[in-house]
Design an enzyme around this catalytic site. Structure first.
Site, short mmCIF file in Angstrom:
data_model
loop_
_atom_site.label_atom_id
_atom_site.label_comp_id
_atom_site.label_asym_id
_atom_site.label_seq_id
_atom_site.Cartn_x
_atom_site.Cartn_y
_atom_site.Cartn_z
N ASP A 179 42.66 47.18 30.42
CA ASP A 179 42.61 45.87 29.76
C ASP A 179 43.78 45.78 28.77
OD1 ASP A 179 41.98 43.84 27.73
OD2 ASP A 179 40.09 43.65 28.83
N THR B 52 32.32 35.59 35.55
CA THR B 52 32.90 34.76 36.62
C THR B 52 34.38 35.06 36.89
OG1 THR B 52 33.64 33.04 35.11
CG2 THR B 52 31.39 32.83 35.95
N ASP C 230 42.97 44.82 25.04
CA ASP C 230 42.32 45.92 24.32
C ASP C 230 43.30 47.04 24.01
OD1 ASP C 230 39.85 44.74 24.18
OD2 ASP C 230 39.05 45.73 25.96
N ARG D 170 39.40 35.46 30.02
CA ARG D 170 38.74 35.49 31.32
C ARG D 170 37.26 35.78 31.11
NH1 ARG D 170 40.77 39.32 36.22
NH2 ARG D 170 39.50 40.80 35.10
C1 PRP Z 1 43.74 39.16 30.64
C2 PRP Z 1 45.22 39.06 30.83
C3 PRP Z 1 45.39 37.74 31.51
C4 PRP Z 1 44.16 37.68 32.39
C5 PRP Z 1 44.56 38.06 33.78
O1 PRP Z 1 43.33 38.43 29.54
O2 PRP Z 1 45.93 39.19 29.62
O3 PRP Z 1 45.43 36.63 30.61
O4 PRP Z 1 43.23 38.64 31.86
O5 PRP Z 1 43.52 37.88 34.66
P1 PRP Z 1 43.55 36.76 35.79
O6 PRP Z 1 44.90 36.79 36.42
O7 PRP Z 1 42.47 37.21 36.73
O8 PRP Z 1 43.24 35.45 35.16
P2 PRP Z 1 41.83 38.53 28.97
O9 PRP Z 1 40.96 37.55 29.64
O10 PRP Z 1 41.36 39.95 29.01
O11 PRP Z 1 41.99 38.02 27.48
P3 PRP Z 1 42.69 38.72 26.23
O12 PRP Z 1 44.16 38.73 26.48
O13 PRP Z 1 42.29 37.81 25.13
O14 PRP Z 1 42.14 40.10 26.08
N1 URA Z 2 43.17 41.68 32.64
C1 URA Z 2 43.63 42.87 32.18
O1 URA Z 2 43.88 43.03 30.98
N2 URA Z 2 43.79 43.85 33.07
C2 URA Z 2 43.55 43.71 34.38
O2 URA Z 2 43.74 44.66 35.14
C3 URA Z 2 43.07 42.46 34.81
C4 URA Z 2 42.90 41.46 33.93
#
Ligand code: PRP
Ligand code: URA
Length: 207
Positions: free
Chosen positions: A198, A107, A201, A103
């Site tokens: 997150d 944005t 993380d 994400r």
């Molecule tokens: C997080 C999570 C989802 C997304 C959810 O991933 O694991 O994929 O955000 O958000 P949304 O419903 O608003 O799209 P992130 O972008 O942090 O990537 P990562 O798993 O690589 O840390």
């Molecule tokens: N992605 C995450 O990992 N946590 C949230 O709460 C939203 C998006």
């Protein structure tokens, strides 16, 4: 769309420990794996059975077995990876696909970077991602799977926001969604409240 909230006490207890900011990366990962296995029990509840003749030490019987072994588990990278070990323990013959999305911090739109799925499009897909926040990432992943020819898709998340559930429901009414909790909402950065922070993380210790 059917929304399945898995409110089993073991799932809820483990989720509460995961939400706690003091929980270590090691423990967080372990709990996510355990919860995924428990949720997998529900996600696979209606798998079709076939009957085979077997012989117990006492007599013959027609015994139920899973019909075919056509499941593909698909983590949305990165965080979805944390949910696959539990599922693979339940369905060892499942194939594994991967969809890379992150994400954008500004944005909050999903940015696509990787896609690899098995060739057989008849497989039932279990798409995994711990967090369903705005729903943008899940909807993007579902769109790619459908465009590629996959039709039987289930989405398994840990924590959802009402907005995320609504987004998937409106766009993909044929996709069943399984979650352990639907939280209160989103903050101004589109993080789930109260959520667990997150997920990527916390799983990989990258903060
Ligand atoms: C997080 C999570 C989802 C997304 C959810 O991933 O694991 O994929 O955000 O958000 P949304 O419903 O608003 O799209 P992130 O972008 O942090 O990537 P990562 O798993 O690589 O840390
Ligand atoms: N992605 C995450 O990992 N946590 C949230 O709460 C939203 C998006």
């Amino acid at each position: 769309m059917a929304l399945h909230i898995i409110d089993h006490p073991l799932v809820q207890h483990k989720l509460s420990i995961m939400r706690d900011k003091e929980t270590s990366t090691m423990k967080f990962r372990e709990l996510l794996q355990e919860i995924s296995m428990l949720m997998g029990y529900e996600v696979t509840r209606d798998m079709p059975l076939t009957y085979e003749e077997i012989e117990t030490p006492l007599m013959k019987m027609s015994a139920p077995k899973i019909a075919g072994k056509k499941v593909v588990v698909v983590p949305i990278l990165r965080a979805g990876l944390g949910m696959i070990d539990g599922l693979m323990k339940l369905i060892p013959s499942a194939r594994v696909g991967h969809i890379g999305l992150y994400r954008d911090e500004e944005t909050c739109q999903p940015v696509f970077y990787y896609y690899k799925m098995p060739a057989n499009k008849d497989r039932a897909v279990i798409l995994t991602d711990p967090m369903l926040a705005t729903g943008g990432s899940a909807c993007d992943a579902i769109a790619r799977l459908k465009a590629d020819g996959f039709e039987r898709i289930r989405l398994m998340c840990l924590v959802a926001s009402p907005q995320g559930v609504k987004a998937v429901e409106e766009k993909y009414p044929d996709v069943d969604v399984y979650v352990a909790a639907v939280d209160e909402g989103l903050n101004d950065k589109n993080y789930i409240l109260p959520g667990l922070g997150d997920a990527g993380d916390r799983i990989f210790g990258t903060k």
